[in-house]
Every structure is written in structure tokens, then in C-alpha cells.
Design an enzyme around this catalytic site. Structure first.
Site, PDB file in Angstrom:
ATOM      1  N   SER A   1      35.495  44.082  39.469  1.00 20.75           N
ATOM      2  CA  SER A   1      34.554  42.785  39.093  1.00 20.75           C
ATOM      3  C   SER A   1      34.642  41.822  39.884  1.00 20.75           C
ATOM      4  O   SER A   1      35.754  41.352  40.369  1.00 20.75           O
ATOM      5  CB  SER A   1      35.075  42.458  37.402  1.00 20.75           C
ATOM      6  OG  SER A   1      34.428  41.245  37.139  1.00 20.75           O
TER       7      SER A   1
ATOM      8  N   HIS B   1      30.990  45.617  39.402  1.00 18.18           N
ATOM      9  CA  HIS B   1      30.633  45.023  38.171  1.00 18.18           C
ATOM     10  C   HIS B   1      30.456  43.240  38.067  1.00 18.18           C
ATOM     11  O   HIS B   1      31.146  42.735  38.720  1.00 18.18           O
ATOM     12  CB  HIS B   1      31.825  45.374  37.259  1.00 18.18           C
ATOM     13  CG  HIS B   1      31.676  44.874  35.837  1.00 18.18           C
ATOM     14  ND1 HIS B   1      31.067  45.617  34.935  1.00 18.18           N
ATOM     15  CD2 HIS B   1      32.056  43.710  35.104  1.00 18.18           C
ATOM     16  CE1 HIS B   1      31.113  45.134  33.527  1.00 18.18           C
ATOM     17  NE2 HIS B   1      31.834  43.798  33.689  1.00 18.18           N
TER      18      HIS B   1
ATOM     19  N   ASP C   1      29.950  40.129  35.987  1.00 17.01           N
ATOM     20  CA  ASP C   1      30.067  39.315  34.920  1.00 17.01           C
ATOM     21  C   ASP C   1      29.097  38.237  34.766  1.00 17.01           C
ATOM     22  O   ASP C   1      29.475  37.183  35.456  1.00 17.01           O
ATOM     23  CB  ASP C   1      31.520  39.151  34.386  1.00 17.01           C
ATOM     24  CG  ASP C   1      32.386  40.434  34.360  1.00 17.01           C
ATOM     25  OD1 ASP C   1      31.994  41.078  33.269  1.00 17.01           O
ATOM     26  OD2 ASP C   1      33.062  40.786  34.979  1.00 17.01           O
TER      27      ASP C   1
ATOM     28  N   MET D   1      28.264  35.101  32.292  1.00 19.95           N
ATOM     29  CA  MET D   1      28.337  34.389  31.069  1.00 19.95           C
ATOM     30  C   MET D   1      27.543  33.361  31.037  1.00 19.95           C
ATOM     31  O   MET D   1      27.249  32.302  31.902  1.00 19.95           O
ATOM     32  CB  MET D   1      29.729  34.027  31.439  1.00 19.95           C
ATOM     33  CG  MET D   1      30.811  34.993  31.467  1.00 19.95           C
ATOM     34  SD  MET D   1      32.351  34.539  31.821  1.00 19.95           S
ATOM     35  CE  MET D   1      33.426  36.023  31.887  1.00 19.95           C
TER      36      MET D   1
ATOM     37  N   HIS E   1      26.871  43.033  33.467  1.00 20.37           N
ATOM     38  CA  HIS E   1      27.375  42.775  32.263  1.00 20.37           C
ATOM     39  C   HIS E   1      26.856  41.428  31.606  1.00 20.37           C
ATOM     40  O   HIS E   1      27.373  40.400  31.985  1.00 20.37           O
ATOM     41  CB  HIS E   1      28.955  42.865  32.186  1.00 20.37           C
ATOM     42  CG  HIS E   1      29.666  42.534  30.800  1.00 20.37           C
ATOM     43  ND1 HIS E   1      30.860  42.594  30.582  1.00 20.37           N
ATOM     44  CD2 HIS E   1      29.041  42.616  29.706  1.00 20.37           C
ATOM     45  CE1 HIS E   1      31.203  42.592  29.563  1.00 20.37           C
ATOM     46  NE2 HIS E   1      30.044  42.486  28.676  1.00 20.37           N
TER      47      HIS E   1
ATOM     48  N   MET F   1      34.814  47.072  25.350  1.00 18.60           N
ATOM     49  CA  MET F   1      35.505  45.773  25.684  1.00 18.60           C
ATOM     50  C   MET F   1      36.946  46.058  25.408  1.00 18.60           C
ATOM     51  O   MET F   1      37.101  46.167  23.967  1.00 18.60           O
ATOM     52  CB  MET F   1      34.948  44.589  25.222  1.00 18.60           C
ATOM     53  CG  MET F   1      33.771  44.231  25.693  1.00 18.60           C
ATOM     54  SD  MET F   1      33.314  44.265  27.483  1.00 18.60           S
ATOM     55  CE  MET F   1      34.590  42.943  27.832  1.00 18.60           C
TER      56      MET F   1
ATOM     57  N   ASP G   1      36.472  47.738  29.834  1.00 23.17           N
ATOM     58  CA  ASP G   1      36.467  46.390  30.641  1.00 23.17           C
ATOM     59  C   ASP G   1      37.382  45.408  30.143  1.00 23.17           C
ATOM     60  O   ASP G   1      37.177  45.011  28.911  1.00 23.17           O
ATOM     61  CB  ASP G   1      34.871  46.132  30.503  1.00 23.17           C
ATOM     62  CG  ASP G   1      34.561  44.579  31.288  1.00 23.17           C
ATOM     63  OD1 ASP G   1      35.442  44.359  32.220  1.00 23.17           O
ATOM     64  OD2 ASP G   1      33.549  44.184  31.084  1.00 23.17           O
TER      65      ASP G   1
HETATM   66  C1  DX5 Z   1      35.648  39.916  30.780  1.00 26.77           C
HETATM   67  C2  DX5 Z   1      34.911  40.613  31.627  1.00 26.77           C
HETATM   68  C3  DX5 Z   1      35.545  41.422  32.359  1.00 26.77           C
HETATM   69  C4  DX5 Z   1      36.580  41.110  33.213  1.00 26.77           C
HETATM   70  C5  DX5 Z   1      37.619  42.068  33.796  1.00 26.77           C
HETATM   71  O1  DX5 Z   1      35.015  38.893  29.979  1.00 26.77           O
HETATM   72  O2  DX5 Z   1      33.879  41.119  30.834  1.00 26.77           O
HETATM   73  O3  DX5 Z   1      34.669  42.139  33.492  1.00 26.77           O
HETATM   74  O4  DX5 Z   1      36.056  40.300  34.509  1.00 26.77           O
HETATM   75  O5  DX5 Z   1      38.759  41.388  34.473  1.00 26.77           O
HETATM   76  P1  DX5 Z   1      40.084  41.681  34.298  1.00 26.77           P
HETATM   77  O6  DX5 Z   1      40.276  42.935  35.102  1.00 26.77           O
HETATM   78  O7  DX5 Z   1      40.859  40.409  34.956  1.00 26.77           O
HETATM   79  O8  DX5 Z   1      40.550  41.611  32.667  1.00 26.77           O
HETATM   80 ZN    ZN Z   2      32.504  42.696  32.014  1.00 33.40          ZN
END
Ligand code: DX5
Ligand code: ZN
Length: 238
Positions: free
Chosen positions: A6, A31, A33, A35, A64, A135, A173
Site C-alpha cells: 500500500s 494498492h 488507498d 480516503m 481502494h 477489510m 487489507d
Molecule cells: C486501511 C487501508 C489499508 C492500509 C493497510 O484503511 O485500507 O490498505 O493502508 O496498511 P497496514 O498494512 O499498515 O494496515
Molecule cells: Zn486499502
């Protein structure tokens, strides 16, 4: 087995070179992320950033979308050159039209599910998607601890895949490290998203290789050979 680091755990000041580094380290997917500060209590980065890093690797870009209104972002991310978009099943009745829109844009479709949401919610969509993203932490932040209560959901997604002769990938994830990757592989996962644990190792390359080895070793017998056509790991082009 797909190992997908990620970008959230990479150096935010050097996303371009980090993208190249992740590819050179042997990752299968990157990946991303996303947000929005509303669906989750954090903001990460958007389509402009993804478009900027796109030329720095041929990796499969797995997005994601932790966003309340992903519909406004699908086109911008498609144009930015991502390969797959994961939306959240918690969006309810919008899910069907979102899946359709992502397909229309020519991208792979993933469906993500949060820890408190019952796995039954994804069942109606299984025939329409390329990936399930289970998740294993509550989304919003990297570096959280793996929630073990999510393991039965992986087993259920795996059982349904066999039962209905489907071929979606089963991703996990959040809080994925060498130990939890083994547990997830034993439950039926085949796609491992990992941020903090991979990036905190001295060598990212060695860490990815180790995680892949652990995933392979713990893979469920016959877990991937039942009418399973793995997605291409390379980038198909914008
Ligand atoms: C959480 C994200 C994950 C996260 C994973 O909100 O969707 O993809 O970045 O990171 P780690 O491995 O640090 O939990
Ligand atoms: Zn993610």
C-alpha cells in the site's frame, strides 16, 4: 498469490520514486488507498496524484475508494490510469450502479467490506466482480492491528467461490504481516495488501518475497485451481 504493497505506508514526499521502488522490489500490484475525510476520518490523495505516479511503473494499480461518493471519482481515476477500483458494499443500494459504471469505464471491479458488516452483504454481487476485499481492520489508517474475527469471512468468500464456480480474487487489507498473512492464506485469501509491515523491513524486496513464500506455503489446498483465472498482474493501459 498477489502481494500488493500500500502506497499509504510509503514516503509521502517521494511518491514517484517510491512507485518505481515498489515495482523493482517485486510487487504484483500497487494498492492505492483513497480516503475522503467522510467515509473514513482521514484524507489521503486523489486522482491527480495517481495520474502523476502512473508513468513510474507498469504495476497493476488497485484503487481502494474509501469514499462516500465514489461516483464522482470513477472517471477521474479511470483517466488517471488505474486498473481496478474497489468500492465499499456499505454504500448499499448504490453498489449495483457503481459496479456497472466501473465496468463501463473498462476497469476491473472490487467490492470491499468492513469488519462489522456481515459477509452476506456481498453475496448478491459475487457474480459481477473481479475481487472481494475483506477489510481486516476498520479503514482509515495504516498501522492498525489485524482483527481476527474477520477470518471466517475469508473462509466464507472462499467457500462461495468454489460452490458457485466463480473466479474472483479474495483480498485481505489491514494489519497484514508475516503471521497474519499465513492465517489469511489458510482461510482462503490469495491477495495480500500490506503497508506498515512491508515498509518497516530493511529490504522491501526481501519482505515481499518472504510474504509471498508464506502465502504460497499456507495456501488452501485446491484453493486456486477451481475454475480460477487469475487477473493479469500487469497494467493494461489507461
Ligand atoms: C486501511 C487501508 C489499508 C492500509 C493497510 O484503511 O485500507 O490498505 O493502508 O496498511 P497496514 O498494512 O499498515 O494496515
Ligand atoms: Zn486499502
Amino acid at each position: 498469490m498477489i502481494i500488493a504493497p500500500s502506497l499509504l505506508a510509503a514516503d509521502f514526499g517521494r511518491f514517484a520514486s517510491e512507485t518505481t521502488r515498489i515495482e523493482k522490489a517485486g510487487a504484483d500490484w500497487l494498492h492505492l488507498d483513497i480516503m475522503d475525510g467522510h467515509f473514513v476520518p482521514n484524507i489521503s490523495f486523489g486522482p491527480r496524484v495517481v495520474k502523476t505516479i502512473r508513468p513510474f511503473a507498469k504495476l497493476f494499480f488497485d484503487t481502494h475508494l474509501m469514499c462516500s461518493r465514489p461516483e464522482i471519482l470513477l472517471e477521474p481515476f479511470a483517466e488517471a490510469g488505474v486498473d481496478q477500483m474497489n468500492i465499499h458494499v456499505e454504500l448499499g443500494e448504490q453498489v449495483t450502479s457503481l459496479i456497472w459504471k466501473i465496468r463501463q469505464l473498462g476497469k476491473k471491479v472490487g467490492l470491499a467490506i468492513n469488519p462489522p458488516t456481515a459477509i452476506s452483504h456481498i453475496q448478491p454481487y459475487l457474480g459481477q466482480i473481479d475481487s472481494v476485499l475483506i477489510m481486516t481492520v476498520n479503514p482509515g489508517f495504516g498501522g492498525q492491528e489485524f482483527i481476527h474475527e474477520t477470518l471466517p469471512k475469508i473462509q466464507q468468500a472462499h467457500a462461495w467461490r468454489r460452490e458457485h464456480k466463480l473466479s474472483y480474487r479474495i483480498g485481505v487489507d489491514g494489519g497484514i504481516n508475516f503471521a497474519t498473512a499465513a492465517e489469511c492464506a489458510r482461510a482462503g485469501a490469495d491477495t495480500f495488501i500490506s503497508g506498515t509491515s512491508l515498509f518497516e523491513q530493511r529490504s522491501l524486496k526481501a519482505a515481499i518475497a518472504k510474504m509471498r513464500k508464506i502465502a504460497d506455503k499456507n495456501a488452501v489446498a485446491n484453493g486456486l485451481d477451481f475454475n480460477h483465472q487469475p487477473l493479469p498482474t500487469g497494467h493494461a493501459g489507461a
